[in-house]
Design a protein around this motif. Structure first.
Motif, short mmCIF file in Angstrom:
data_model
loop_
_atom_site.label_atom_id
_atom_site.label_comp_id
_atom_site.label_asym_id
_atom_site.label_seq_id
_atom_site.Cartn_x
_atom_site.Cartn_y
_atom_site.Cartn_z
N GLU A 77 0.73 -1.15 -0.04
CA GLU A 77 0.01 -0.10 0.13
C GLU A 77 0.77 1.33 -0.06
OE1 GLU A 77 -3.34 -0.18 -0.51
OE2 GLU A 77 -2.73 -2.43 -0.69
N HIS A 78 2.25 1.07 0.02
CA HIS A 78 2.90 2.35 0.16
C HIS A 78 4.15 2.18 -0.86
CE1 HIS A 78 1.24 2.18 4.08
NE2 HIS A 78 1.48 3.59 4.07
N GLU A 79 4.35 3.41 -1.22
CA GLU A 79 5.76 3.62 -2.44
C GLU A 79 6.78 4.60 -1.46
OE1 GLU A 79 3.22 3.45 -6.37
OE2 GLU A 79 3.48 5.48 -5.61
N VAL A 80 7.90 4.62 -2.09
CA VAL A 80 8.98 5.49 -1.51
C VAL A 80 8.87 6.79 -2.20
CG1 VAL A 80 10.85 4.74 -3.19
CG2 VAL A 80 11.52 5.36 -0.97
N ALA A 81 9.24 7.63 -1.21
CA ALA A 81 9.24 9.29 -1.70
C ALA A 81 10.45 9.75 -0.86
CB ALA A 81 7.89 9.76 -1.37
N MET A 82 10.82 10.88 -1.15
CA MET A 82 11.82 11.63 -0.39
C MET A 82 11.36 12.94 0.02
SD MET A 82 14.79 12.33 -3.29
CE MET A 82 15.41 13.86 -3.00
N GLY A 83 11.71 13.29 1.26
CA GLY A 83 11.24 14.61 1.74
C GLY A 83 12.19 15.58 1.55
N PHE A 84 11.94 16.77 1.62
CA PHE A 84 13.36 17.87 1.41
C PHE A 84 13.25 18.52 2.85
CE2 PHE A 84 11.03 17.59 -2.81
CZ PHE A 84 11.94 17.00 -3.52
N THR A 85 14.60 18.99 3.01
CA THR A 85 15.03 19.45 4.08
C THR A 85 14.93 21.17 3.71
OG1 THR A 85 17.20 19.10 3.93
CG2 THR A 85 16.00 17.54 5.29
N GLY A 86 14.66 22.04 4.79
CA GLY A 86 14.97 23.47 4.52
C GLY A 86 14.26 24.02 3.57
N THR A 87 13.11 23.48 2.99
CA THR A 87 12.34 24.15 2.05
C THR A 87 10.76 23.78 2.27
OG1 THR A 87 11.87 24.13 -0.38
CG2 THR A 87 12.72 22.06 0.70
N GLU A 88 9.85 24.61 1.54
CA GLU A 88 8.41 24.23 1.80
C GLU A 88 7.88 23.36 0.43
OE1 GLU A 88 6.58 25.32 4.11
OE2 GLU A 88 8.13 26.03 4.96
N ALA A 89 8.94 22.71 -0.17
CA ALA A 89 8.56 21.96 -1.29
C ALA A 89 7.95 20.61 -1.19
CB ALA A 89 10.00 21.41 -2.13
N LEU A 105 4.93 6.79 1.62
CA LEU A 105 3.77 7.34 1.24
C LEU A 105 2.54 6.34 0.65
CD1 LEU A 105 4.86 10.75 -0.55
CD2 LEU A 105 4.17 10.25 2.02
N PRO A 106 1.40 6.47 0.84
CA PRO A 106 0.44 5.65 0.22
C PRO A 106 0.48 5.72 -1.16
CG PRO A 106 -0.41 7.03 1.78
CD PRO A 106 0.71 7.58 1.79
N LYS A 107 0.12 4.51 -1.89
CA LYS A 107 0.35 4.65 -3.24
C LYS A 107 -0.62 5.53 -4.01
CE LYS A 107 -1.13 0.43 -3.81
NZ LYS A 107 -1.71 -0.73 -4.45
N MET A 108 -0.57 6.04 -4.92
CA MET A 108 -1.35 6.96 -5.70
C MET A 108 -2.49 6.29 -6.39
SD MET A 108 0.09 10.22 -5.90
CE MET A 108 -0.42 11.16 -7.12
N VAL A 109 -2.30 5.21 -6.86
CA VAL A 109 -3.50 4.53 -7.39
C VAL A 109 -3.74 3.22 -6.59
CG1 VAL A 109 -4.43 3.20 -9.61
CG2 VAL A 109 -2.96 5.10 -9.85
N GLN A 110 -5.01 3.22 -5.95
CA GLN A 110 -5.35 2.24 -5.01
C GLN A 110 -5.16 0.67 -5.46
OE1 GLN A 110 -5.41 2.20 -1.69
NE2 GLN A 110 -5.01 4.27 -1.77
N ASN A 111 -5.48 0.33 -6.69
CA ASN A 111 -5.52 -1.02 -7.28
C ASN A 111 -4.27 -1.20 -8.12
OD1 ASN A 111 -8.08 -1.41 -6.07
ND2 ASN A 111 -9.02 -0.52 -8.05
#
Length: 157
Positions: A73-85, A129-135
């Motif tokens: 139900e999850h995929e990898v993503a990366m967070g940004f440091t020091g920014t509102e991105a 993060l949760p997958k974008m497309v549920q199926n």
């Protein structure tokens, strides 16, 4: 240190091999050092790699390790440091010798996103993060990147 006697060639080879060490509070937690290092990564000594290639190869191994611990139900993503991105859902990765690493993907609203970063500024926060497309099956970019390293032999890009 051990008492094993090594030839100069063996010592040089051991020095050129990638090393990793990690300790977690949960001893059963999977570490990046548990990853099988692709032969193509081991074949080229670190001293012959650009900082960009060497950073790329190691981030790929961390990505795959992180993904192996995710559910469907999850995929990898990366967070940004020091920014509102916010975050970038990782869909691709590359490098530009001698010193640039880039990540391709989408932000939380689905907008195309690319991060271009100098290796001296590289710091990556991996997030689930949760997958974008549920199926749909989850996107596993780390696995594809390691496959690319394994088949490329000389040049992972």
């Amino acid at each position: 240190m051990d008492d094993e006697i090594r030839t100069a060639a063996e010592a040089f080879e051991a020095d050129a091999m990638p090393r990793v060490h990690e300790v977690h509070s949960d001893p059963s937690s999977r570490n990046a050092c548990d990853q099988e290092i692709p032969q193509s990564v081991k074949d080229k000594p670190v001293t012959q790699k650009s900082p960009a290639q060497w950073a790329y190869e190691r981030v790929v191994l961390y990505l795959k390790n992180f993904e192996e611990q995710l559910d469907n139900e999850h995929e990898v993503a990366m967070g940004f440091t020091g920014t509102e991105a916010g975050v970038l859902r990782i869909e691709g990765m590359g490098y530009f010798d001698p010193d640039i690493v880039t990540f391709y993907g989408a932000d939380q609203s689905g907008g195309r996103t690319q991060l271009i970063q100098h290796v001296s500024q590289l710091n990556v926060v991996l997030r689930a993060l949760p997958k974008m497309v549920q199926n749909a099956a989850p996107n596993r970019i780390g696995f594809r990147l390691v496959e690319d390293l394994e088949k490329s032999g000389d040049d992972p890009a």
